[in-house]
Design a protein around this motif. Structure first.
Motif, mmCIF file in Angstrom:
data_model
loop_
_atom_site.group_PDB
_atom_site.id
_atom_site.type_symbol
_atom_site.label_atom_id
_atom_site.label_comp_id
_atom_site.label_asym_id
_atom_site.label_seq_id
_atom_site.Cartn_x
_atom_site.Cartn_y
_atom_site.Cartn_z
ATOM 1 N N ARG A 6 81.698 70.722 56.811
ATOM 2 C CA ARG A 6 81.670 70.674 55.355
ATOM 3 C C ARG A 6 82.936 71.299 54.770
ATOM 4 O O ARG A 6 83.455 70.832 53.757
ATOM 5 C CB ARG A 6 80.423 71.400 54.840
ATOM 6 N N GLU B 140 69.742 66.634 46.343
ATOM 7 C CA GLU B 140 71.110 66.731 46.852
ATOM 8 C C GLU B 140 71.804 67.973 46.315
ATOM 9 O O GLU B 140 72.472 68.697 47.063
ATOM 10 C CB GLU B 140 71.911 65.475 46.467
ATOM 11 N N GLU B 141 71.642 68.233 45.011
ATOM 12 C CA GLU B 141 72.258 69.423 44.415
ATOM 13 C C GLU B 141 71.642 70.692 44.996
ATOM 14 O O GLU B 141 72.338 71.688 45.220
ATOM 15 C CB GLU B 141 72.085 69.393 42.896
ATOM 16 N N HIS B 142 70.341 70.655 45.229
ATOM 17 C CA HIS B 142 69.664 71.802 45.836
ATOM 18 C C HIS B 142 70.236 72.090 47.225
ATOM 19 O O HIS B 142 70.525 73.246 47.564
ATOM 20 C CB HIS B 142 68.160 71.519 45.936
ATOM 21 N N HIS B 143 70.422 71.037 48.034
ATOM 22 C CA HIS B 143 70.975 71.227 49.379
ATOM 23 C C HIS B 143 72.376 71.815 49.304
ATOM 24 O O HIS B 143 72.737 72.693 50.121
ATOM 25 C CB HIS B 143 70.999 69.903 50.140
ATOM 26 N N GLU B 144 73.179 71.354 48.351
ATOM 27 C CA GLU B 144 74.529 71.895 48.211
ATOM 28 C C GLU B 144 74.486 73.383 47.874
ATOM 29 O O GLU B 144 75.303 74.175 48.371
ATOM 30 C CB GLU B 144 75.296 71.131 47.123
ATOM 31 N N MET B 145 73.549 73.771 47.037
ATOM 32 C CA MET B 145 73.414 75.179 46.681
ATOM 33 C C MET B 145 73.002 76.008 47.890
ATOM 34 O O MET B 145 73.505 77.113 48.102
ATOM 35 C CB MET B 145 72.391 75.336 45.551
ATOM 36 N N ARG C 41 65.871 74.323 43.429
ATOM 37 C CA ARG C 41 66.635 75.133 42.480
ATOM 38 C C ARG C 41 67.602 74.320 41.634
ATOM 39 O O ARG C 41 68.362 74.882 40.860
ATOM 40 C CB ARG C 41 67.425 76.202 43.243
ATOM 41 N N ALA C 42 67.587 73.005 41.764
ATOM 42 C CA ALA C 42 68.539 72.177 41.023
ATOM 43 C C ALA C 42 67.841 70.926 40.520
ATOM 44 O O ALA C 42 66.663 70.687 40.819
ATOM 45 C CB ALA C 42 69.725 71.824 41.907
ATOM 46 N N ALA C 43 68.603 70.108 39.781
ATOM 47 C CA ALA C 43 68.019 68.919 39.181
ATOM 48 C C ALA C 43 67.667 67.864 40.216
ATOM 49 O O ALA C 43 66.740 67.083 40.015
ATOM 50 C CB ALA C 43 68.987 68.333 38.152
ATOM 51 N N THR C 44 68.410 67.834 41.320
ATOM 52 C CA THR C 44 68.149 66.848 42.374
ATOM 53 C C THR C 44 68.089 67.537 43.726
ATOM 54 O O THR C 44 68.578 68.664 43.902
ATOM 55 C CB THR C 44 69.254 65.771 42.425
ATOM 56 N N TRP D 127 73.601 75.283 51.076
ATOM 57 C CA TRP D 127 74.750 75.382 51.982
ATOM 58 C C TRP D 127 75.763 76.394 51.468
ATOM 59 O O TRP D 127 76.371 77.133 52.255
ATOM 60 C CB TRP D 127 75.400 74.018 52.174
#
Length: 206
Positions: free
Chosen positions: A69, A10-15, A5-8, A17
């Motif tokens: 986190r 890492e960004e996807h994992h943050e979303m 769902r994101a550009a990377t 969480w």
């Protein structure tokens, strides 16, 4: 493979969480922690259950990671304040109180203080594995600095004093969770209580 769902990654994992935090927050407003299952969390977060297990093997692991986190930015901020040893301990402690109470407006932090979160908090490990232990240690260090310099006095047991003061902080966080507009007044009141407990003169009976 789940849709990114994101550009990377890492960004996807943050979303994800963030979604998990919000899902657990809503569930804790509706039911006791013990009755919440991984299936409930996955459904509320909009995830397949097998996808959720890629993030945490069980509910306890999920809660611990959410706590880590949530506490990491605050722990870094508090450590930075505590390390300013040339500054008066009272000033540092006042800033730490403000930092902790201000951080309570973060959804992930507020998980720990919702009405149905008692068992959730109880599942966090004791000692250094508890993600909030670092905060307590930094506050103890500042109190020790104040005692060494003569700025604070009347504290016979630093650990016990900090534990008791943490109860006042929890009450402040509970107040803020019910009324976010009360944040400034709650910060001022908590600062007064914390500083007064260590700067009052000796009792007349001594």
């Amino acid at each position: 493979m789940p849709r990114i769902r994101a550009a990377t990654i890492e960004e996807h994992h943050e979303m994800v969480w963030a979604d998990l935090t919000e899902a657990l927050r809503h569930l804790l407003l509706e039911r006791d922690y013990e009755s919440i299952t991984m299936g409930h969390i996955a459904t509320r977060a909009g995830l397949a259950r097998n996808t959720l297990y890629n993030y945490a093997a069980d509910k306890r692991t999920l809660v611990l990671e959410l706590a880590r986190r949530a506490s990491r930015p605050l722990a870094e901020q508090v450590a930075s304040i505590a390390a300013r040893s040339p500054e008066p301990a009272a000033n540092r402690l006042r800033e730490i109180v403000e930092a902790i109470l201000s951080a309570s407006t973060n959804h992930a932090m507020r998980l720990m203080f919702l009405p149905n979160s008692g068992s959730l908090v109880a599942e966090l490990p004791d000692g250094p594995d508890n993600p909030f232990t670092a905060l307590v240690v930094q506050v103890e260090n500042v109190v020790e600095d104040g005692l060494s310099s003569g700025e604070f006095h009347g504290v016979e047991d630093v650990r016990l004093t900090v534990e008791l003061l943490s109860g006042a902080m929890r009450a402040g966080i509970d107040r803020i969770s019910r009324d976010p507009a009360a944040l400034p007044a709650t910060i001022r009141a908590a600062q007064e209580i914390v500083l007064a407990s260590m700067t009052l003169g000796p009792s007349k009976g001594t």
